[in-house]
Design a protein around this motif. Structure first.
Motif, PDB file in Angstrom:
ATOM      1  N   SER A  48      10.778   5.102   8.838  1.00  0.00           N
ATOM      2  CA  SER A  48       9.803   5.323   9.548  1.00  0.00           C
ATOM      3  C   SER A  48       9.629   4.040   9.829  1.00  0.00           C
ATOM      4  CB  SER A  48       9.122   4.917   7.915  1.00  0.00           C
ATOM      5  OG  SER A  48      10.173   3.494   6.590  1.00  0.00           O
ATOM      6  N   THR A  85       1.763   8.797   9.545  1.00  0.00           N
ATOM      7  CA  THR A  85       0.917   8.950   7.913  1.00  0.00           C
ATOM      8  C   THR A  85      -0.410   7.568   7.819  1.00  0.00           C
ATOM      9  OG1 THR A  85       2.447   9.971   6.721  1.00  0.00           O
ATOM     10  CG2 THR A  85       1.259   8.541   5.349  1.00  0.00           C
ATOM     11  N   THR A  86      -1.311   7.367   7.636  1.00  0.00           N
ATOM     12  CA  THR A  86      -2.095   6.523   7.508  1.00  0.00           C
ATOM     13  C   THR A  86      -2.310   6.018   6.019  1.00  0.00           C
ATOM     14  OG1 THR A  86      -3.705   7.550   9.270  1.00  0.00           O
ATOM     15  CG2 THR A  86      -4.678   6.021   8.065  1.00  0.00           C
ATOM     16  N   THR A  87      -1.835   5.078   5.620  1.00  0.00           N
ATOM     17  CA  THR A  87      -1.748   4.403   4.547  1.00  0.00           C
ATOM     18  C   THR A  87      -2.883   3.062   4.495  1.00  0.00           C
ATOM     19  OG1 THR A  87       0.225   3.029   5.000  1.00  0.00           O
ATOM     20  CG2 THR A  87       1.046   4.864   3.976  1.00  0.00           C
ATOM     21  N   GLY A 144      -0.310   2.502   9.180  1.00  0.00           N
ATOM     22  CA  GLY A 144       0.293   3.648   8.802  1.00  0.00           C
ATOM     23  C   GLY A 144       1.669   3.131   8.947  1.00  0.00           C
ATOM     24  N   LEU A 235       1.794   6.443  -2.236  1.00  0.00           N
ATOM     25  CA  LEU A 235       1.160   6.051  -0.944  1.00  0.00           C
ATOM     26  C   LEU A 235       0.259   6.101  -1.229  1.00  0.00           C
ATOM     27  CD1 LEU A 235       3.322   9.695   1.238  1.00  0.00           C
ATOM     28  CD2 LEU A 235       2.365   6.915   2.059  1.00  0.00           C
ATOM     29  N   ASP A 236      -0.479   5.971  -2.624  1.00  0.00           N
ATOM     30  CA  ASP A 236      -1.643   5.884  -3.011  1.00  0.00           C
ATOM     31  C   ASP A 236      -2.254   5.114  -4.007  1.00  0.00           C
ATOM     32  OD1 ASP A 236      -0.030   6.688  -5.356  1.00  0.00           O
ATOM     33  OD2 ASP A 236      -1.154   7.511  -6.468  1.00  0.00           O
ATOM     34  N   ARG A 237      -0.710   3.993  -3.632  1.00  0.00           N
ATOM     35  CA  ARG A 237      -0.980   2.538  -4.197  1.00  0.00           C
ATOM     36  C   ARG A 237      -1.012   1.576  -3.422  1.00  0.00           C
ATOM     37  NH1 ARG A 237      -1.727   2.858  -9.789  1.00  0.00           N
ATOM     38  NH2 ARG A 237      -2.511   0.886  -9.712  1.00  0.00           N
ATOM     39  N   PRO A 239      -0.168   0.516   0.715  1.00  0.00           N
ATOM     40  CA  PRO A 239      -0.132   0.326   2.008  1.00  0.00           C
ATOM     41  C   PRO A 239       1.371  -0.206   2.413  1.00  0.00           C
ATOM     42  CG  PRO A 239      -0.809  -1.209   1.706  1.00  0.00           C
ATOM     43  CD  PRO A 239      -1.079  -1.059   0.433  1.00  0.00           C
ATOM     44  N   PHE A 253       7.544  -0.486   3.597  1.00  0.00           N
ATOM     45  CA  PHE A 253       6.595   0.422   3.082  1.00  0.00           C
ATOM     46  C   PHE A 253       6.578   0.523   1.665  1.00  0.00           C
ATOM     47  CE2 PHE A 253       8.802  -0.214   7.396  1.00  0.00           C
ATOM     48  CZ  PHE A 253       7.604   0.298   8.210  1.00  0.00           C
ATOM     49  N   PRO A 254       5.735   2.273   1.370  1.00  0.00           N
ATOM     50  CA  PRO A 254       5.248   2.538   0.037  1.00  0.00           C
ATOM     51  C   PRO A 254       6.861   3.477  -0.511  1.00  0.00           C
ATOM     52  CG  PRO A 254       3.521   3.348   1.488  1.00  0.00           C
ATOM     53  CD  PRO A 254       4.395   2.090   2.189  1.00  0.00           C
ATOM     54  N   PHE A 256       7.630   7.099  -0.195  1.00  0.00           N
ATOM     55  CA  PHE A 256       7.026   8.223  -0.101  1.00  0.00           C
ATOM     56  C   PHE A 256       7.827   9.498  -0.019  1.00  0.00           C
ATOM     57  CE2 PHE A 256       8.104   6.941   4.085  1.00  0.00           C
ATOM     58  CZ  PHE A 256       8.539   7.712   4.997  1.00  0.00           C
TER      59      PHE A 256
END
Length: 394
Positions: A48, A85-87, A144, A235-237, A239, A253-254, A256
């Motif tokens: 990433s 991927t947009t976070t 992201g 990814l849901d919690r 950014p 980074f999360p 993912f």
């Protein structure tokens, strides 16, 4: 002896993108890589890289990163793969933080979507992040990450499909201008090209000695941790984040891909005398640096260390890029260094390099990246100001 219209030396982020853009235009192009693509010896490997529109380094980067977003989305359309991927991205720092102030300036100047958040609001929305009460913070919802290894491999796949020739495990010994073109000497023979793009990352000074006095190589270390509370780091919690504190600027980074919470310092952990001196030698001192940061700002992420890797920042004195026709021979296009923040731009820099190597100019404003800035001449260069540009590039 093989002959091509354009040769691209170095197939990392910038070179792979350049080869794709050349091949799709019907240019007879060859890409030459000294290792196997995806290697971990330079600056383009990994899962990433962060991407953001509001750019604290300088507002003039914003038009380029807008184009980069468009080009990454095009790669996705062409391949059916997810590259970007947009976070969102949280940027935070102590009072007076240049990270936050610079990003805010870019957002205001270019009308970019953003929110200013208090530390309490950051904790409420992203409970993994802990900030002191006197910190300032900003959230960019369009931030992201780009999947780095995937992006490089897709550019090469598309280049090959469009007719490009790719040579791997082939080291270039010299780039030799001739009357009728440029000769590229390798251990396996010579290649003739009308123009050459040198995108060799930290090896660029071996092929373009003119740049040697302007470039330093910084050793950088990336770390991955197993969070204590994994549910806060998906990814849901969580950014992408960048936090400037008392003695460091750390980004992350999360988790993912199941590899863990990734974080790294943006500051060097030492100088390298040459690219080949780099080693995968990260150790306890490197871990202590990121663990100390996590314990302060993402304490639930400071679990078991899962992995560490090194990479290289190829730096200029002003930390801007070098993208230009070489003043001593405009048939040679140079595309490095990117000073530790270039990967997100690879999709558009590839387009720019194709422009320069086929027509000598580009519609994108790259005046900030001229080689001539180092000697104070301010002459030459190859970019054309974008519409609406001001100052050094909009």
């Amino acid at each position: 002896m093989s002959s091509f219209e354009v040769a691209v030396i170095g197939l990392g982020a910038m070179g792979s993108a350049a080869l794709f853009h050349l091949a799709r235009r019907g240019v007879k192009a060859i890409g030459i890589e000294q290792f196997t693509p995806g290697h971990d010896r330079g600056s383009s490997h990994g899962e990433s890289r962060a991407i953001r529109l509001g750019y604290f380094e300088h507002p003039s980067y914003v038009p380029l990163v807008r184009s980069a977003y468009e080009n990454w989305r095009e790669v996705e359309q062409l391949t059916g793969e997810t590259v970007l991927t947009t976070t969102g991205i949280v940027e935070a720092g102590r009072p007076g933080s240049q990270l936050v102030a610079g990003s805010l300036e870019a957002c205001l100047l270019h009308g970019l979507e953003h929110e200013l958040l208090s530390p309490a609001e950051v904790r409420r929305r992203f409970p993994a992040i802990e900030l002191p009460d006197d910190y300032s913070a900003m959230f960019q919802p369009q931030g992201g990450f780009v999947r780095a290894d995937l992006a490089n491999s897709l550019h090469l796949r598309l280049a090959r499909q469009a007719g490009a020739t790719i040579l791997t495990n082939t080291k270039v010994a010299a780039v030799e201008p001739q009357r009728e073109g440029v000769r590229i000497a390798t251990g396996d023979g010579t290649i003739e090209a009308g123009r050459v793009v040198v995108s060799a990352g930290p090896w660029i000074t071996e092929l373009v000695p003119d740049l040697m006095r302007y470039i330093t190589l910084n050793r950088m270390v990336l770390t991955w941790y197993e969070p204590k509370r994994p549910e806060l780091f998906g990814l849901d919690r969580l950014p992408v984040f960048a936090i400037e504190d008392e003695d460091d600027l750390v980004y992350g980074f999360p988790d993912f891909a199941g590899t863990g919470l990734k974080c790294a310092s943006h500051y060097s952990s030492g100088r390298l005398p040459r690219a080949d001196a780099a080693r995968q030698d990260a150790g306890p001192t490197d871990e202590a640096r990121t663990r100390r940061f996590l314990e302060r700002h993402l304490p639930e992420g400071a679990g078991r260390l899962k992995a560490m890797k090194t990479c290289i920042y190829t730096m200029t004195p002003d930390e801007d890029f070098v993208i230009d026709l070489l003043p001593s021979d405009p048939r040679i296009v140079v595309a490095s260094p990117c000073s530790g923040h270039g990967f997100k731009f690879a999709s558009v820099i590839g387009e720019i390099l194709a422009d320069l190597s086929t027509g000598g100019a580009t519609r994108h404003d790259i005046s900030r990246f001229r080689v001539s800035r180092f000697d104070g001449s301010g002459a030459g260069g190859s970019g054309q100001p974008a519409l609406g540009a001001r100052g050094e590039g909009g």
